[in-house]
Design a protein around this motif. Structure first.
Motif, PDB file in Angstrom:
ATOM      1  N   GLN A 146       1.550  14.643  20.538  1.00 62.06           N
ATOM      2  CA  GLN A 146       0.191  15.156  20.424  1.00 62.06           C
ATOM      3  C   GLN A 146      -0.716  14.660  21.558  1.00 62.06           C
ATOM      4  O   GLN A 146      -1.780  15.222  21.767  1.00 62.06           O
ATOM      5  CB  GLN A 146      -0.407  14.737  19.078  1.00 62.06           C
ATOM      6  N   VAL A 192      -0.302  18.089  10.554  1.00 58.92           N
ATOM      7  CA  VAL A 192      -0.718  18.480  11.906  1.00 58.92           C
ATOM      8  C   VAL A 192       0.413  19.265  12.571  1.00 58.92           C
ATOM      9  O   VAL A 192       0.195  20.326  13.163  1.00 58.92           O
ATOM     10  CB  VAL A 192      -1.068  17.228  12.745  1.00 58.92           C
ATOM     11  N   ARG A 239      -0.498  12.769   6.895  1.00 62.62           N
ATOM     12  CA  ARG A 239      -1.430  12.658   8.017  1.00 62.62           C
ATOM     13  C   ARG A 239      -0.895  13.344   9.273  1.00 62.62           C
ATOM     14  O   ARG A 239      -1.570  14.154   9.888  1.00 62.62           O
ATOM     15  CB  ARG A 239      -1.691  11.179   8.307  1.00 62.62           C
ATOM     16  N   LEU A 295       2.519  10.422  -0.423  1.00 62.48           N
ATOM     17  CA  LEU A 295       2.136   9.513  -1.503  1.00 62.48           C
ATOM     18  C   LEU A 295       1.462  10.234  -2.663  1.00 62.48           C
ATOM     19  O   LEU A 295       1.740   9.967  -3.813  1.00 62.48           O
ATOM     20  CB  LEU A 295       1.211   8.435  -0.944  1.00 62.48           C
ATOM     21  N   ILE A 301     -10.767   1.251   7.710  1.00 64.52           N
ATOM     22  CA  ILE A 301     -10.347   2.523   8.293  1.00 64.52           C
ATOM     23  C   ILE A 301     -11.512   3.474   8.310  1.00 64.52           C
ATOM     24  O   ILE A 301     -12.273   3.540   7.339  1.00 64.52           O
ATOM     25  CB  ILE A 301      -9.213   3.149   7.476  1.00 64.52           C
ATOM     26  N   GLY A 302     -11.673   4.203   9.397  1.00 61.68           N
ATOM     27  CA  GLY A 302     -12.729   5.200   9.475  1.00 61.68           C
ATOM     28  C   GLY A 302     -12.136   6.590   9.585  1.00 61.68           C
ATOM     29  O   GLY A 302     -10.987   6.757   9.986  1.00 61.68           O
ATOM     30  N   SER A 303     -12.907   7.586   9.190  1.00 60.22           N
ATOM     31  CA  SER A 303     -12.559   9.003   9.346  1.00 60.22           C
ATOM     32  C   SER A 303     -11.406   9.447   8.452  1.00 60.22           C
ATOM     33  O   SER A 303     -11.009   8.717   7.539  1.00 60.22           O
ATOM     34  CB  SER A 303     -12.260   9.300  10.803  1.00 60.22           C
ATOM     35  N   ARG A 304     -10.886  10.645   8.728  1.00 59.60           N
ATOM     36  CA  ARG A 304      -9.886  11.255   7.844  1.00 59.60           C
ATOM     37  C   ARG A 304      -8.741  11.833   8.651  1.00 59.60           C
ATOM     38  O   ARG A 304      -8.881  12.100   9.837  1.00 59.60           O
ATOM     39  CB  ARG A 304     -10.527  12.424   7.090  1.00 59.60           C
ATOM     40  N   GLY A 305      -7.614  12.068   7.975  1.00 63.15           N
ATOM     41  CA  GLY A 305      -6.475  12.760   8.568  1.00 63.15           C
ATOM     42  C   GLY A 305      -6.086  12.186   9.910  1.00 63.15           C
ATOM     43  O   GLY A 305      -6.053  10.969  10.111  1.00 63.15           O
ATOM     44  N   GLY A 306      -5.797  13.077  10.846  1.00 64.89           N
ATOM     45  CA  GLY A 306      -5.370  12.655  12.174  1.00 64.89           C
ATOM     46  C   GLY A 306      -6.442  11.905  12.956  1.00 64.89           C
ATOM     47  O   GLY A 306      -6.145  11.269  13.959  1.00 64.89           O
ATOM     48  N   ILE A 327      -0.427   2.429  14.314  1.00 68.93           N
ATOM     49  CA  ILE A 327       0.236   3.342  13.383  1.00 68.93           C
ATOM     50  C   ILE A 327      -0.413   3.310  12.005  1.00 68.93           C
ATOM     51  O   ILE A 327       0.143   3.819  11.034  1.00 68.93           O
ATOM     52  CB  ILE A 327       1.742   3.014  13.264  1.00 68.93           C
ATOM     53  N   LEU A 328      -1.581   2.700  11.905  1.00 71.96           N
ATOM     54  CA  LEU A 328      -2.366   2.682  10.671  1.00 71.96           C
ATOM     55  C   LEU A 328      -1.625   2.090   9.470  1.00 71.96           C
ATOM     56  O   LEU A 328      -1.751   2.569   8.350  1.00 71.96           O
ATOM     57  CB  LEU A 328      -2.856   4.098  10.340  1.00 71.96           C
ATOM     58  N   CYS A 365      -8.127   9.456  11.686  1.00 73.62           N
ATOM     59  CA  CYS A 365      -8.196   8.103  11.128  1.00 73.62           C
ATOM     60  C   CYS A 365      -8.005   7.064  12.215  1.00 73.62           C
ATOM     61  O   CYS A 365      -7.150   7.204  13.082  1.00 73.62           O
ATOM     62  CB  CYS A 365      -7.090   7.908  10.109  1.00 73.62           C
ATOM     63  N   ARG A 386     -13.351   2.992  -0.281  1.00 76.48           N
ATOM     64  CA  ARG A 386     -12.869   4.196   0.370  1.00 76.48           C
ATOM     65  C   ARG A 386     -11.912   4.923  -0.570  1.00 76.48           C
ATOM     66  O   ARG A 386     -11.013   4.313  -1.147  1.00 76.48           O
ATOM     67  CB  ARG A 386     -12.137   3.799   1.656  1.00 76.48           C
ATOM     68  N   VAL A 416       0.810  -1.221   0.000  1.00 76.67           N
ATOM     69  CA  VAL A 416       0.000   0.000   0.000  1.00 76.67           C
ATOM     70  C   VAL A 416       0.845   1.273   0.000  1.00 76.67           C
ATOM     71  O   VAL A 416       0.330   2.359  -0.233  1.00 76.67           O
ATOM     72  CB  VAL A 416      -0.966   0.064   1.206  1.00 76.67           C
ATOM     73  N   GLU A 420       2.566  11.167  16.937  1.00 77.38           N
ATOM     74  CA  GLU A 420       1.113  11.205  16.706  1.00 77.38           C
ATOM     75  C   GLU A 420       0.332  10.237  17.591  1.00 77.38           C
ATOM     76  O   GLU A 420      -0.863  10.431  17.797  1.00 77.38           O
ATOM     77  CB  GLU A 420       0.774  11.008  15.222  1.00 77.38           C
ATOM     78  N   VAL A 444      -4.897  19.564   6.714  1.00 80.83           N
ATOM     79  CA  VAL A 444      -5.014  18.707   7.903  1.00 80.83           C
ATOM     80  C   VAL A 444      -6.360  17.986   7.874  1.00 80.83           C
ATOM     81  O   VAL A 444      -6.447  16.781   8.077  1.00 80.83           O
ATOM     82  CB  VAL A 444      -4.880  19.543   9.198  1.00 80.83           C
ATOM     83  N   ALA A 494       2.202   3.096   2.387  1.00 74.34           N
ATOM     84  CA  ALA A 494       1.667   4.099   3.297  1.00 74.34           C
ATOM     85  C   ALA A 494       2.714   4.641   4.279  1.00 74.34           C
ATOM     86  O   ALA A 494       2.648   5.789   4.666  1.00 74.34           O
ATOM     87  CB  ALA A 494       0.491   3.520   4.077  1.00 74.34           C
ATOM     88  N   SER A 543      -6.633  15.517   4.523  1.00 82.22           N
ATOM     89  CA  SER A 543      -5.712  14.397   4.323  1.00 82.22           C
ATOM     90  C   SER A 543      -6.485  13.096   4.484  1.00 82.22           C
ATOM     91  O   SER A 543      -7.285  12.959   5.398  1.00 82.22           O
ATOM     92  CB  SER A 543      -4.599  14.453   5.369  1.00 82.22           C
ATOM     93  N   CYS A 544      -6.232  12.148   3.576  1.00 80.52           N
ATOM     94  CA  CYS A 544      -6.990  10.897   3.686  1.00 80.52           C
ATOM     95  C   CYS A 544      -6.482  10.060   4.838  1.00 80.52           C
ATOM     96  O   CYS A 544      -7.144   9.133   5.283  1.00 80.52           O
ATOM     97  CB  CYS A 544      -6.936  10.116   2.384  1.00 80.52           C
ATOM     98  N   GLY A 545      -5.274  10.359   5.315  1.00 80.39           N
ATOM     99  CA  GLY A 545      -4.758   9.638   6.466  1.00 80.39           C
ATOM    100  C   GLY A 545      -3.973   8.388   6.131  1.00 80.39           C
ATOM    101  O   GLY A 545      -3.535   7.674   7.016  1.00 80.39           O
ATOM    102  N   LYS A 546      -3.791   8.129   4.849  1.00 78.55           N
ATOM    103  CA  LYS A 546      -3.107   6.885   4.498  1.00 78.55           C
ATOM    104  C   LYS A 546      -1.611   6.935   4.804  1.00 78.55           C
ATOM    105  O   LYS A 546      -1.060   6.010   5.392  1.00 78.55           O
ATOM    106  CB  LYS A 546      -3.318   6.599   3.007  1.00 78.55           C
ATOM    107  N   CYS A 547      -0.953   8.008   4.372  1.00 79.14           N
ATOM    108  CA  CYS A 547       0.502   8.016   4.556  1.00 79.14           C
ATOM    109  C   CYS A 547       0.903   8.995   5.657  1.00 79.14           C
ATOM    110  O   CYS A 547       0.290  10.037   5.842  1.00 79.14           O
ATOM    111  CB  CYS A 547       1.216   8.295   3.237  1.00 79.14           C
TER     112      CYS A 547
END
Ligand SMILES: Cc1cc2nc3c(=O)[nH]c(=O)nc-3n(C[C@H](O)[C@H](O)[C@H](O)COP(=O)(O)O)c2cc1C
Ligand code: SF4
Ligand code: SF4
Ligand code: SF4
Ligand code: FES
Ligand code: FES
Lengths: 239, 532
Positions: A128, B458, B454, B492, A169-174, A149-150, A176, B290, A44, A95, B443, A46, B446-450
């Motif tokens: 954080q 912040v 992510r 990414l 995975i749910g939600s977005r950004g931080g 760590i996703l 997630c 997603r 992936v 994070e 912030v 990531a 961001s999709c939060g993948k990488c």
């Protein structure tokens, strides 16, 4: 078998056509760090730790999902890459809530090992301290979001190997986070077969057996590759 | 041929929100009261008339030259009717907009040709205006190769942001091994400050459908999707209606125009995540997954929807195609600059007199766009900077306003064409605040993948807080710089890769503002590079 040859850190290597750059760097014993990648699961890209420099490409390329091509000249440990890898690991630590001394994965944690290997003694980014929860609803296992760590290894192993697709995975950004079923307590998700594959592949202390206490987790990250090849070749160790 | 008098009322969302619909009913009432029939005086809802900031807008095509009125209310209905009949309009002098004003005179409509002319809800009106004529002609006369050749010659580059040559992309899709193919229109338009694609969808949806049909023919696709964000209800409604009308006229479906060309087009509504505008995320979203960006290669042109070669272009890119085929690729290539051909639509907003849609040849100096066409800052004070490219772009300082707007020049200044949002900033704007605003957007989106995107954004936002709140230190300056560079090269997808751009560009042109925001202003410059 057709082969491609390329140069990794000045050393010539030959890998089967279709191999990834990661396989090529391993053939050259270059030790490119990885966290999200796991043999046997779809890459992936990531975690961004496996980024390498390829001459002629202006971009940094993820070794795990880039195909090795004839004649490539690859550098895996330039000063710039080392600095970015360290910053990446620092971002991971800052994070989440990583207090290793009280973690089930202490001494068997891939994130912790990574910190050592990139030379991170402290994080230059402020922690954080997010408010995160623990899901202890499953009779055998626990999910501690504070350590996650996703990397989505659990998501992929459950979907691609076990075929249950419990995780997503749910939600977005931080915000997630890993969700079980339709964002339910894990213990209530009927699709979960309690096979424990997600627990085996989790690189950190996020997923663990209830019986494990501090520093007792014993993960097996080779599981997906083992199962995949056993299925492909129809050969099992106990036969 | 004398044209019967008509009133063209803007019925796009800008003017709707300014009361455009009430005005149109009042006009219909006033027409009836004056004893006129609908044939004698047409009151036609049209798409955006461009000067959105002065809405609601009405254009009068009377016996004399066309007149345009802005900021009109239902009580002006009678006067407007009179103006269209006798080319009077003296009573409306305060509302009259000068069509000779550079805002209109310097525009060069190609994509927006039919915008404000045709009724977006009537296929007959679109056909009368010439829409679908190129589809007819091409299906009878040209091979797919010839269509691609014309697009290649036009030099058209993708208007979704990156500016990839459209002809090359079409060839790549067309030349994949035999099998199914898809066309996809990216109408996600998530950039803050951008409304170009929405205006096209609301104003001239048939033109987009024609452009997509031409593309599908050129690459051999029989199925396609338009991906629109749910925040654009009027655009979605009009597009759906237009697709239905096109199907009922056999301009979509099987055996289009009696040929062997088949095409099914559908609308897909996105829930409104900025990252779903990124092409690989968009394709996953269409497939019900997603919307997270995937590493490329493989590019969508090789492996897209359900693993098949997929052509994905922006609304404006597709909409430029019918005109290119009508006038020829060379005609289009003659407009614009050497490497950026044709015209570009901008959404002009911020501290500027004329807020609205602007289509100009590529290479027009930025100053012409913001000062002459835009009319400068309302109180006459100087412009401080112009933000282009939304969260992927940056701020161009006033002293660089003579730069031509084209892909390369904007990149050189550390900004971007992006999709065409252009925000004018006056002297009171604080650049660290602008940077923090855009970072806040990244912030949240961001999709939060990488992890660099992510978690890095912040940290960047928190660093920027320190500057905005004037409690930064020289070490923060260094951290900001280093982290921007790391997030830019290690993320990414384009979201993370461009998230630091607003910071880097304001650091480049307005560094003194960051330095002044440090707790110890004087120490800031000297100490950089010392503390860690
Ligand atoms: C985060 C992100 C958001 C994007 N949003 C859009 C968008 O809203 N509309 C669009 O046309 N392209 C958008 N793009 C660009 C698309 O990925 C893609 O390049 C484009 O749709 C291709 O069409 P074009 O060649 O006609 O420009 C976005 C890219 C990124 C990285
Ligand atoms: S997951 Fe790893 S890094 Fe995090 S607290 Fe546990 S041992 Fe430490
Ligand atoms: S729970 Fe473990 S395996 Fe799953 S995403 Fe988090 S860290 Fe990775
Ligand atoms: S850069 Fe940001 S938006 Fe793009 S994949 Fe990474 S986390 Fe997602
Ligand atoms: S291992 Fe390649 S990006 Fe994580
Ligand atoms: S919305 Fe009416 S002029 Fe643009």
């Amino acid at each position: 078998m057709s082969v491609v040859t390329l140069t990794v850190n000045g050393q010539d290597v030959a890998v089967p056509a279709g191999a990834s750059l990661l396989e090529a760097t391993r053939a050259a014993e270059a030790n490119v760090p990885t966290l999200c990648h796991l043999e046997g699961l779809t890459p992936v890209s990531a975690c961004r730790l496996c980024l390498v420099e390829v001459e002629g490409s202006g971009k940094l390329l993820p070794a795990c999902s880039t195909a090795a091509a004839e004649g490539m000249v690859v550098h895996t440990h330039t000063p710039r890459l080392r600095e970015y890898r360290r910053m990446t690991v620092e971002l991971f630590f800052a994070e989440g809530n990583h207090i290793c001394a009280v973690c089930v994965a202490n001494t068997r944690c891939e994130l912790q090992d990574m910190a050592v290997s990139v030379g991170m003694d402290h994080s230059r980014f402020p922690y954080q301290y997010p408010q995160r929860s623990v899901d202890a609803s499953h009779p055998q296992f626990t999910l501690d979001h504070n350590r996650c760590i996703l990397c989505t290894r659990c998501v992929r192993v459950c979907d691609e190997i076990e075929g249950a697709h419990v995780w997503d995975i749910g939600s977005r950004g931080g915000q997630c986070h890993i969700v079980a079923g339709l964002d339910e307590p894990w213990g209530q998700v009927q699709a979960c077969t309690s096979c424990g594959k997600c627990v085996e592949v989790c690189p950190t202390g996020a997923l663990f057996r209830n019986s494990d206490t501090t520093a007792e987790k014993q993960p097996d990250a080779t599981l997906p590759a083992l199962l995949r090849s056993a299925r492909d070749q129809r050969r099992w160790h106990n036969q | 041929m004398p044209v019967p008098p008509q009133l063209r009322c803007c019925d796009a969302s800008g003017c709707r929100s300014a009361g455009g619909q009430a005005l149109r009913s009042a006009l219909e009432g006033a027409r009836d009261a004056a004893g006129l029939t609908a044939e004698a005086l047409m009151i036609k809802p049209v798409g955006c008339l461009r000067l959105c900031g002065s809405g609601p807008l009405v254009a009068c095509d009377g016996p004399g030259p066309c007149q345009l009125f802005g900021g009109v209310a239902p009580e002006h209905a009678g006067d407007l009717i009179a103006a269209s009949l006798a080319s009077g309009g003296a009573a409306l002098a305060a509302h009259r907009l000068d069509l000779e004003d550079p805002f209109f005179a310097l525009q060069r409509p190609v994509v927006l040709e039919g915008c404000g002319q045709v009724n977006p809800e009537s296929i007959d009106d679109a056909i009368a205006f010439g829409t679908y004529a190129q589809l007819h002609r091409v299906l009878q006369e040209l091979s797919p190769e010839q269509v691609r050749d014309e697009v290649r010659r036009s030099g058209l580059r993708g208007r979704g942001g990156a500016g990839y040559p459209t002809g090359l992309k079409w060839d790549t899709v067309a030349l994949q091994p035999p099998g199914p193919r898809y066309v996809v229109c990216n109408a996600d338009e998530g950039d803050p400050g951008a409304f170009m694609d929405r205006s096209v969808l609301e104003s001239d949806p048939h033109r987009l459908i024609e452009g997509m049909a031409l593309a599908a023919y050129a690459v051999g696709a029989e199925r396609g999707f338009v991906y629109v964000r749910a925040e654009y209800p009027l655009a979605i409604e009009r597009l759906r209606l237009a697709l239905q009308q096109a199907r009922s006229r056999h301009l979509l479906g099987n055996h289009i125009d009696g040929t062997s060309f088949n095409l099914r087009l559908e609308v897909r509504v996105g829930a409104g995540a900025y990252v779903c505008g990124e092409e690989t995320a968009l394709l996953l979203s269409i497939q019900g997954q997603r919307g997270m960006p995937q590493p490329r290669p493989p590019f969508p042109a090789q492996s897209g929807l359900w693993g098949a070669p997929t052509l994905i272009n922006n609304v404006e890119t597709f909409t430029a195609v019918p005109a290119i085929l009508r006038e020829g690729g060379d005609w289009y290539a003659a407009i614009g600059t050497e490497h950026s051909k044709g015209t570009k639509v901008f959404a002009l907003s911020g501290a500027v007199v004329n807020t609205g849609l602007v289509e100009v040849p590529m290479g027009t100096p930025l100053r012409t766009v913001v000062e002459v066409i835009g009319g400068g800052v309302p109180d006459g004070s100087p412009i401080k900077a112009v933000q282009t490219g939304g969260p992927s772009g940056g701020c161009i300082p006033a002293e660089r306003l003579d730069t031509p707007v084209d892909y390369e020049s904007l990149l050189e200044l550390g900004s971007m064409m992006g999709s065409g949002g252009m925000v004018v900033m006056g002297e009171s704007t604080s650049m660290p605040e602008v940077a923090r605003h855009f970072m806040g957007f990244s912030v949240n989106e961001s999709c939060g993948k990488c992890v660099p995107c992510r978690a890095g954004t912040v940290q960047l936002a928190q660093l920027l807080d320190r500057f905005v709140e004037r409690r930064a230190t020289p070490a923060d300056m260094e951290r900001l710089d280093a982290l921007c560079r790391m997030v830019k090269v290690t993320s990414l997808c384009g979201l993370g890769q461009s998230a630091p751009n607003p910071v880097l560009s304001t650091l480049r042109w307005f560094r003194h503002e960051y330095e002044a925001a440090c707790r110890e202003p004087s120490g800031c410059v000297a100490a950089v590079g010392v503390e860690r």
